[in-house]
Design an enzyme around this catalytic site. Structure first.
Site, PDB file in Angstrom:
ATOM      1  N   GLU A 252       0.834  -1.211   0.000  1.00 39.50           N
ATOM      2  CA  GLU A 252       0.000   0.000   0.000  1.00 39.50           C
ATOM      3  C   GLU A 252       0.865   1.255   0.000  1.00 39.50           C
ATOM      4  OE1 GLU A 252       0.663   1.746   2.899  1.00 39.50           O
ATOM      5  OE2 GLU A 252       1.774  -0.011   3.593  1.00 39.50           O
TER       6      GLU A 252
ATOM      7  N   GLU B  20       4.468  -0.397   2.028  1.00 36.85           N
ATOM      8  CA  GLU B  20       4.678  -0.614   0.592  1.00 36.85           C
ATOM      9  C   GLU B  20       4.495  -2.069   0.180  1.00 36.85           C
ATOM     10  OE1 GLU B  20       8.495   0.765  -0.721  1.00 36.85           O
ATOM     11  OE2 GLU B  20       8.273   2.757   0.150  1.00 36.85           O
TER      12      GLU B  20
END
Length: 371
Positions: A194, A337
């Site tokens: 994300e 991430e």
């Protein structure tokens, strides 16, 4: 989408039994590879194959912005979201390096970035077949961008609902459709990632409501807030929960009122992966909150989940407990991430290769243990 949730099936017990039997015939003492054996057996159950595959693998980074950054809940400005998306596309972020290490493809999904990604950065995505990795002039693997924007960032949840229910459902559907595409492209494992400045605030709000734990137990420093900033974040979340009264029995209501577009997208992706018998590797706090939403929508998704690591974010421990997941490692990571999930991919790949490639006692001409 919701009708298709009935396609999430229990793990294939026969495939798991055969995988377990094979493990016991391999040239090692039974159980001596510990959790690697457990991983391989569960992968067999997920895929319905006694000898499962752990490749190809994909990392999906859902990206969205959060209006709540107006309240000073992040150490970084909101503009960093789009800047980091461009970094992902250039192949220069941590997730790119870690995905290359795992020989995994990176797919970036713009489900709610508040700016448009420059058209020159958009990579044409194939609809069938696992694509060959592209490389930029530096020889780095480039990511693929999918523009599926539901809206330009959420509203400020401290003052109004983050999004409408219809928008939350659309974001869930974006994730669901992404999972369907990955299945069609032949992926076996999907790692969740994300990007969204302010998303630890939304995740803490979602986690607090869905687990029933106090906000102060799930809200942490995020990108690096000091003590004063963390206290401000806690108060913002408390006020938002009081203001909107999200219904803990209705995860879509929770997403709409205090969640995030990328959180919803990841929840839909998780559900789709389970429906298509793909394993899901959960990253840190934000992706775990999304997995919790998915599990609240459909509890049968849980056996398809692998927790990569334990983040230093306090809420991550709470959510992992709620999901009954034991992480594979604890490296004191908190980047996000999908970095922890990408780092875990080689472990799953190793588990599958051991089951597939080790010789049995009979094949190797090695004497088995005596009674």
């Amino acid at each position: 989408m919701w009708k298709l949730l009935a396609t999430i099936r229990e793990l294939d017990r026969e495939a798991m039994r055969l995988a377990s039997e094979r493990h016991n015939r391999l040239t090692k003492p039974p159980g001596s590879l510990g959790r690697l054996e457990e991983i391989a057996i569960r992968l067999a159950g997920i895929q319905g194959q006694p000898i499962p595959a752990a490749a190809p693998a994909a990392v999906v980074v859902m990206a969205g912005d959060h209006g709540v950054t107006e309240e000073g809940v992040s150490a970084y400005p909101a503009e960093v979201t789009v800047q980091m998306v461009l970094n992902f596309l250039a192949g220069g972020a941590a997730i790119n390096a870690l995905a290359r290490n795992a020989n995994a493809d990176v797919h970036v999904v713009d489900v709610g970035v508040k700016a448009d990604i420059p058209a020159g950065q958009v990579t044409e995505a194939a609809t069938t077949g696992v694509q060959e990795k592209e490389a930029d002039s530096a020889g780095r693997s480039a990511s693929r961008l999918w523009v599926e924007k539901v809206r330009y960032g959420t509203a400020n949840l401290a003052k109004e609902p983050a999004m409408t229910r219809e928008e939350a459902e659309r974001a869930l559907s974006v994730g669901w459709e992404m999972g369907r595409r990955l299945h069609e492209q032949g992926y076996k494992i999907v790692a969740l990632g994300e990007m969204g400045i302010g998303n630890t605030t939304a995740s803490a709000a979602v986690a607090s409501v869905l687990t029933g734990r106090p906000v102060q137990e799930v809200a942490g420093a995020g990108t690096g807030l000091g003590a004063e900033g963390v206290n401000r974040k806690i108060e913002v979340i408390r006020q938002a929960i009081v203001l909107h009264s999200p219904d803990p029995s209705d995860p879509v209501d929770v997403l709409a009122k205090i969640g995030g577009l990328e959180i919803a997208g990841l929840a839909g992706l998780t559900l789709a992966c389970a429906a298509h018998r793909m394993a899901v590797v959960v990253d840190g706090f934000i992706t775990s909150a999304a997995a919790l939403v998915a599990a609240k929508i459909e509890p049968d998704v849980r056996p398809y989940l692998f927790a990569s690591h334990r983040s230093v974010e306090p809420g991550h421990r709470v959510v992992l407990e709620a999901l009954d997941l034991e992480p594979l490692f604890d490296f004191s990571m908190r980047l996000g991430e999908g970095s922890g999930a990408a780092l875990a991919l080689p472990m799953l790949q190793a588990a599958a290769r051991v089951l597939a490639e080790m010789a049995t006692f009979d094949e190797a001409g090695v004497s088995d243990a005596t009674a």
